[in-house]
Motif scaffolding. Structure first.
Motif, short mmCIF file in Angstrom:
data_model
loop_
_atom_site.label_atom_id
_atom_site.label_comp_id
_atom_site.label_asym_id
_atom_site.label_seq_id
_atom_site.Cartn_x
_atom_site.Cartn_y
_atom_site.Cartn_z
N LYS A 141 -57.33 31.68 -18.73
CA LYS A 141 -56.48 30.10 -18.96
C LYS A 141 -54.99 30.10 -18.99
O LYS A 141 -53.84 30.68 -18.78
CB LYS A 141 -56.05 30.92 -20.79
N ARG B 80 -54.56 24.09 -19.48
CA ARG B 80 -53.85 24.01 -21.02
C ARG B 80 -53.17 23.30 -20.91
O ARG B 80 -51.66 23.45 -20.21
CB ARG B 80 -53.98 25.50 -21.58
N GLY B 81 -52.52 22.56 -21.67
CA GLY B 81 -51.89 21.61 -21.46
C GLY B 81 -51.46 20.50 -21.09
O GLY B 81 -53.10 19.37 -20.92
N PRO B 82 -50.63 19.81 -20.03
CA PRO B 82 -49.25 20.62 -20.44
C PRO B 82 -48.82 20.57 -21.68
O PRO B 82 -48.76 19.14 -22.58
CB PRO B 82 -48.43 19.94 -18.70
N GLN C 30 -51.89 30.69 -26.04
CA GLN C 30 -52.74 30.06 -25.95
C GLN C 30 -53.47 30.02 -24.27
O GLN C 30 -54.62 30.02 -23.97
CB GLN C 30 -52.74 28.56 -25.39
N VAL C 31 -52.50 30.99 -23.50
CA VAL C 31 -52.43 30.93 -22.01
C VAL C 31 -52.30 32.33 -21.31
O VAL C 31 -51.50 33.33 -22.37
CB VAL C 31 -51.76 30.10 -21.54
N ILE D 45 -48.49 30.90 -16.49
CA ILE D 45 -47.47 30.14 -16.47
C ILE D 45 -46.80 29.77 -15.57
O ILE D 45 -46.02 29.97 -14.91
CB ILE D 45 -46.71 29.92 -18.53
N GLY E 137 -51.54 27.72 -18.16
CA GLY E 137 -50.68 26.48 -18.92
C GLY E 137 -49.15 25.84 -17.82
O GLY E 137 -49.13 26.53 -16.95
N TYR F 28 -47.81 27.92 -27.98
CA TYR F 28 -48.64 27.58 -26.09
C TYR F 28 -48.18 29.22 -25.50
O TYR F 28 -49.25 29.18 -24.94
CB TYR F 28 -47.47 27.27 -25.21
#
Length: 344
Positions: free
Chosen positions: A193, A225-227, A247-248, A251, A195, A244
């Motif tokens: 994952k 995921r996201g942005p 979740q990742v 980044i 971000g 956030y």
């Protein structure tokens, strides 16, 4: 002679031991130079492998050129580096009658920048304007207005390709986004994952995000995921990021806030490592690299952007030649903890 930049006429004259006026007469075949002096100058030029700037031969056409260069105040660290390049160009071309007026438009205020550029156009004081537009689409009409008034206008760092601007100097932001994605995906390895943290969406940001998404899509096992879209004031609080972060695995910070995100990531004290990639280099970013918080950053050659913007516009003013190269793309370089010190 291997030099990071061309010697100015003043510097060359000093090395040879003659006046600037004498050197100018030799370089432009103006005569009235003693044979011995002429030979001394030519021998030294050959020794230094010096190539005269083509603008020197146009000195007699016009003695004064007025140029305004407009860029935002923020991020301060980036524009200080751009201004360093601008100053190098000013020092190089001052002897040719170039006058550069530096204007910093307030923060990210688009309306204020519009007003400032309109005032510069209507003042009648300038032959040219170099502009880094806060919003390239919104500034296009003003750029067109200035061009229609007879000014030479270029963009730098941030382009306005739909306007009548003469040329653009800066990096290719789509490639910058692709490079960020490629590096980030390689750093997270088999994790899944990634971000993306972004601010307002202008042409520059759109290009970065387009490039980033293109490359992430090539990695079958990685999910974007996201942005996470933030306003400027949202960056002040860890609360804007903490969910956030959980979740990742990696980044990409596409805005000029890598140092702020790094601070929040360090303060979050997560149990898992997160790869963090962004743009630009400062002492603060370097320190986060040393601590292992920032994984890599993409440097956009800001000093050269400033220098090339002034030089390219000056060459156009003195020659009057049609601009054939509409994009002068500057290099992108990846910095990690091991080579970061060279970019400060």
């Amino acid at each position: 002679m291997d030099q990071s930049r061309r010697l100015t006429v003043k510097e060359l004259a000093k090395q040879i031991g003659v006046s600037v006026a004498t050197l100018d007469r030799v370089l432009n075949n103006r005569g009235n130079v003693k044979p011995k002096t002429y030979q001394q100058v030519m021998d030294k030029i050959k020794e230094l492998n010096y190539t005269p700037n083509k603008s020197a031969s146009f000195l007699s056409r016009k003695n004064e050129y007025a140029m305004a260069i407009v860029f935002p105040e923020l991020p301060e660290y980036f524009w200080k580096q751009v201004e360093k390049g601008v100053q190098i160009a000013i020092d190089e071309f001052r002897d040719y009658g170039l006058h550069v007026h530096i204007v910093r438009s307030e923060k990210y205020d688009l309306e204020q920048q519009k007003k400032t550029v309109l005032q510069l156009i209507d003042s009648g004081r300038f032959d040219a304007i170099a502009l880094s537009p806060n919003d390239p689409q919104e500034m296009a009409d003003i750029i067109d207005y200035g061009v229609d008034q007879g000014l030479a206008i270029c963009t730098f760092n941030s382009d306005s390709p739909l306007s009548k601007r003469l040329f653009y100097v800066g990096c290719d932001y789509r490639i910058a986004g692709r490079l960020a994605a490629d590096v980030l995906c390689k750093f997270i390895g088999q994790k899944t994952k990634v971000g993306l943290i972004m601010s307002y969406t202008n042409f520059q940001m759109q290009q970065k995000i387009t490039g980033f998404r293109e490359v992430v899509a090539d990695y079958d096992h990685i999910e974007l995921r996201g942005p996470l879209k933030l306003q400027q004031e949202d960056y002040d609080s860890l609360d804007s990021f903490i969910d956030y972060f959980h979740q990742v695995d990696g980044i990409y910070v596409s805005s000029a806030r890598l140092h702020v995100v790094a601070k929040h990531l360090a303060d979050a004290n997560l149990s898992k490592p997160i790869a963090l990639v962004g743009h630009d280099m400062t002492e603060e970013i370097y320190q986060y690299m040393r601590r292992g918080v920032v994984t890599a950053t993409i440097c956009q050659d800001p000093v050269n952007q400033g220098y090339l913007t002034v030089k390219s516009m000056f060459d156009h003013l003195v020659t009057g030649d049609k601009v054939n190269v509409k994009e002068n793309i500057t290099k992108l370089e990846l910095a990690t903890k091991e080579n970061a010190r060279y970019y400060i």
